[in-house]
Design a protein around this motif. Sequence first.
Motif, PDB file in Angstrom:
ATOM      1  N   GLN A   1      12.057  66.111  -2.339  1.00 43.46           N
ATOM      2  CA  GLN A   1      11.428  66.837  -3.492  1.00 43.46           C
ATOM      3  C   GLN A   1      11.773  66.297  -4.859  1.00 43.46           C
ATOM      4  O   GLN A   1      11.029  66.275  -5.818  1.00 43.46           O
TER       5      GLN A   1
ATOM      6  N   GLY B   1       0.152  63.885  -5.866  1.00 39.11           N
ATOM      7  CA  GLY B   1       0.930  65.019  -5.194  1.00 39.11           C
ATOM      8  C   GLY B   1       0.565  65.169  -3.691  1.00 39.11           C
ATOM      9  O   GLY B   1       1.370  65.275  -3.018  1.00 39.11           O
TER      10      GLY B   1
ATOM     11  N   ARG C   1       9.711  63.514  -5.331  1.00 40.14           N
ATOM     12  CA  ARG C   1       8.177  63.925  -5.655  1.00 40.14           C
ATOM     13  C   ARG C   1       8.080  63.942  -7.114  1.00 40.14           C
ATOM     14  O   ARG C   1       7.240  63.743  -7.698  1.00 40.14           O
TER      15      ARG C   1
ATOM     16  N   ASP D   1       2.755  64.480  -0.309  1.00 41.41           N
ATOM     17  CA  ASP D   1       2.760  65.389   0.580  1.00 41.41           C
ATOM     18  C   ASP D   1       2.499  64.678   1.829  1.00 41.41           C
ATOM     19  O   ASP D   1       3.386  65.274   2.841  1.00 41.41           O
ATOM     20  N   GLU D   2       1.156  64.394   2.050  1.00 41.58           N
ATOM     21  CA  GLU D   2       0.753  63.890   3.354  1.00 41.58           C
ATOM     22  C   GLU D   2       1.497  62.830   3.936  1.00 41.58           C
ATOM     23  O   GLU D   2       1.948  63.031   5.144  1.00 41.58           O
TER      24      GLU D   2
ATOM     25  N   ALA E   1       5.040  62.565   3.385  1.00 41.10           N
ATOM     26  CA  ALA E   1       6.209  63.083   3.378  1.00 41.10           C
ATOM     27  C   ALA E   1       6.130  64.075   4.902  1.00 41.10           C
ATOM     28  O   ALA E   1       7.084  64.084   5.668  1.00 41.10           O
ATOM     29  N   LEU E   2       5.123  64.332   5.268  1.00 36.68           N
ATOM     30  CA  LEU E   2       4.985  65.153   6.379  1.00 36.68           C
ATOM     31  C   LEU E   2       5.354  64.296   7.988  1.00 36.68           C
ATOM     32  O   LEU E   2       5.719  64.789   8.641  1.00 36.68           O
TER      33      LEU E   2
END
Length: 296
Positions: free
Chosen positions: A278, A257, A281, A261-262, A264-265
């Motif tokens: 989301q 996860g 994910r 998230d990294e 997606a930034l």
Amino acid sequence: MSDRILTGQIPDALKQSLSRLPVVLSEAMVERLLRCVHYEPVIGIMGKSGAGKSSLCNILFSPPPASVDAVRGCTRHVHRYHVIRGSRTLHIADFPGIAETPEPDRQYRRLYRAWAPNLDLIVWALKADERAWKDDLRCYRELLGTGAAPERFLFVLTQADKMEPCREWDNASHQPSPRQAENLRAKTELAATLFTTVYPVIAVSAVENYHLEQWAEALIKALPVSSSSAVFHHLNPELRTEYVQEIAREGFISVAGAIFDEAALVVQTSARLMYQLQRLRRRFLAIIRAVWHLLF
């Protein structure tokens, strides 16, 4: 083993879940996942000679590390053992027995500073029937004084079957007598208080298979989530309980996860794209949970 070969080991369903991301991001995520999957953990073992360190390691891991010849480490004071299963390797660094070498205490500090960046966890073995742990305590406090974090240490009370009154040990059920059990409870509480431990201290006996499942759980919980699944792979099959497996799996899912998230930034996000990310994910992590057993 090349990254290209390793990429082929990622299940298609997992790669497909990332196909909606830009190729450069999906490839970077796969590479990071693979590095986690094939990570080689390093566990340090400390404690006095005769505390049962080798016996504990042999019963915990498969194949037993004592069946592998010891290899001298980067100094003449640390032994390295390699537990190899297939293409995976677990490294164990066995530190010298405390208070049994002529070298001054600063040698321990140098050893820890040299090894600390490469250690996922230090397991500290305390003999259950030891009357005083002053040498262990002194060395531990000195290590903390050099900057070692308390959460990097897991203490274990070994040779529980030798706890007084040792003649009362129940050989049939492989359990301590009521008086032994009370003494073991008091001794684990004392160890937790003296060493101000982050994790519970568990009394075990390798020869009697006493409390080994509970201690395997404690080990997996204490490990960084980035290495718990890799260590799980090396546990004795009898100790890979459903609960231990769940701890390791959930740890790896949290790592996956964070990787997502990294990645997606760096994507330019509109409200609509954020919603899609989301959903992606959730699907990605659901697939990680489903294929975890294939990865480890």
